[in-house]
Motif scaffolding. Structure first.
Motif, mmCIF file in Angstrom:
data_model
loop_
_atom_site.group_PDB
_atom_site.id
_atom_site.type_symbol
_atom_site.label_atom_id
_atom_site.label_comp_id
_atom_site.label_asym_id
_atom_site.label_seq_id
_atom_site.Cartn_x
_atom_site.Cartn_y
_atom_site.Cartn_z
ATOM 1 N N LEU A 79 2.814 -8.104 -5.894
ATOM 2 C CA LEU A 79 1.961 -9.047 -5.169
ATOM 3 C C LEU A 79 1.577 -10.240 -6.046
ATOM 4 O O LEU A 79 1.420 -11.359 -5.538
ATOM 5 N N LEU A 80 1.431 -10.005 -7.323
ATOM 6 C CA LEU A 80 1.020 -11.093 -8.221
ATOM 7 C C LEU A 80 2.170 -11.962 -8.670
ATOM 8 O O LEU A 80 1.964 -13.034 -9.231
ATOM 9 N N CYS A 133 3.230 3.681 -8.431
ATOM 10 C CA CYS A 133 3.575 2.896 -7.234
ATOM 11 C C CYS A 133 2.526 1.823 -6.946
ATOM 12 O O CYS A 133 2.868 0.697 -6.584
ATOM 13 N N ALA A 134 1.246 2.179 -7.099
ATOM 14 C CA ALA A 134 0.189 1.194 -6.866
ATOM 15 C C ALA A 134 0.279 0.076 -7.899
ATOM 16 O O ALA A 134 0.130 -1.113 -7.559
ATOM 17 N N GLY A 135 0.556 0.429 -9.138
ATOM 18 C CA GLY A 135 0.718 -0.581 -10.181
ATOM 19 C C GLY A 135 1.894 -1.497 -9.892
ATOM 20 O O GLY A 135 1.804 -2.721 -10.058
ATOM 21 N N ALA A 136 2.996 -0.921 -9.431
ATOM 22 C CA ALA A 136 4.175 -1.730 -9.094
ATOM 23 C C ALA A 136 3.882 -2.628 -7.893
ATOM 24 O O ALA A 136 4.309 -3.799 -7.870
ATOM 25 N N ILE A 181 -2.635 -4.745 -15.196
ATOM 26 C CA ILE A 181 -2.912 -4.102 -13.903
ATOM 27 C C ILE A 181 -2.001 -2.899 -13.698
ATOM 28 O O ILE A 181 -2.437 -1.830 -13.262
ATOM 29 N N PHE A 182 -0.723 -3.067 -14.018
ATOM 30 C CA PHE A 182 0.223 -1.961 -13.883
ATOM 31 C C PHE A 182 -0.191 -0.794 -14.784
ATOM 32 O O PHE A 182 -0.219 0.359 -14.351
ATOM 33 N N THR A 183 -0.557 -1.099 -16.015
ATOM 34 C CA THR A 183 -0.972 -0.064 -16.962
ATOM 35 C C THR A 183 -2.254 0.622 -16.497
ATOM 36 O O THR A 183 -2.379 1.854 -16.605
ATOM 37 N N VAL A 200 -0.122 -15.821 -19.348
ATOM 38 C CA VAL A 200 -1.332 -15.103 -18.973
ATOM 39 C C VAL A 200 -1.088 -14.289 -17.702
ATOM 40 O O VAL A 200 -1.574 -13.157 -17.576
ATOM 41 N N LYS A 201 -0.301 -14.840 -16.798
ATOM 42 C CA LYS A 201 0.017 -14.144 -15.550
ATOM 43 C C LYS A 201 0.762 -12.841 -15.858
ATOM 44 O O LYS A 201 0.450 -11.798 -15.286
ATOM 45 N N TRP A 202 1.730 -12.884 -16.761
ATOM 46 C CA TRP A 202 2.496 -11.694 -17.112
ATOM 47 C C TRP A 202 1.618 -10.665 -17.815
ATOM 48 O O TRP A 202 1.769 -9.460 -17.585
ATOM 49 N N LEU A 203 0.740 -11.157 -18.648
ATOM 50 C CA LEU A 203 -0.179 -10.250 -19.323
ATOM 51 C C LEU A 203 -1.080 -9.555 -18.303
ATOM 52 O O LEU A 203 -1.314 -8.332 -18.387
ATOM 53 N N GLY A 204 -1.566 -10.279 -17.323
ATOM 54 C CA GLY A 204 -2.391 -9.702 -16.256
ATOM 55 C C GLY A 204 -1.622 -8.674 -15.440
ATOM 56 O O GLY A 204 -2.154 -7.605 -15.106
ATOM 57 N N ILE A 205 -0.369 -8.981 -15.140
ATOM 58 C CA ILE A 205 0.462 -8.044 -14.374
ATOM 59 C C ILE A 205 0.672 -6.754 -15.160
ATOM 60 O O ILE A 205 0.545 -5.647 -14.624
#
Length: 167
Positions: free
Chosen positions: A165-166, A157-160, A10-12, A2-7
């Protein structure tokens, strides 16, 4: 998982926001360029045919390049005040084009002087606004060129940064 899916989400989302912001700049640039073409066509119609303002605007708005913005001008003379009709049509045409307040004021100002003077006065008015729109178009073109790429890069850059951070 779930953490990877959230990351990833957010990046997308950040990349998407950057892309949308960039596209808004290009929509504004395209609108201002097409409005300049519309004004030139309208000026030619008034100069060479001497048509009434309602029919000149209707015919100029039906040109292929500007039809997507100004194509629904189906008003006959004497129905309402031309400036009210113009303002309504301009608001609909500008919807979704990310115009600035100055751009909208230019668009509304263009309509205020149409049909109010003789043919030469209208041609002078259109020439003046054609130059204003051309200057706005050049500024928007430069802004889209420089800031368009910047917005996309900032989104990535903001997505990265959020993804890091996550982690």
């Amino acid at each position: 998982m779930v953490k990877w899916l959230g990351i990833i989400l957010i990046f997308t989302a950040c990349c998407y926001f950057g892309e949308i912001s960039s596209k808004n700049l290009f929509r504004r640039r395209n609108f201002l360029g097409d409005a300049t073409v519309f004004i030139g066509t309208l000026k030619s119609k008034i100069r060479f045919t001497g048509e009434e303002i309602y029919s000149a605007v209707r015919e100029s708005a039906s040109q292929p390049l500007v039809k997507k913005y100004f194509g629904d001008f189906n008003v006959v003379s004497g129905e309402d005040d031309f400036s009210e009709i113009w303002n309504d049509m301009s608001a609909e045409a500008a919807a979704g084009c990310s115009l600035t307040a100055d751009d909208l004021n230019l668009l509304y100002g263009l309509g205020r002087g149409l049909g109010a003077t003789d043919t030469e006065g209208q041609i002078d008015h259109l020439s003046m606004y054609e130059e204003f729109f051309r200057q706005s178009y050049e500024a928007a073109k430069e802004e889209a060129k420089t800031k368009g790429r910047l917005y996309r890069i900032c989104g990535v850059c903001a997505g990265a940064a959020f993804a890091l951070l996550l982690l």
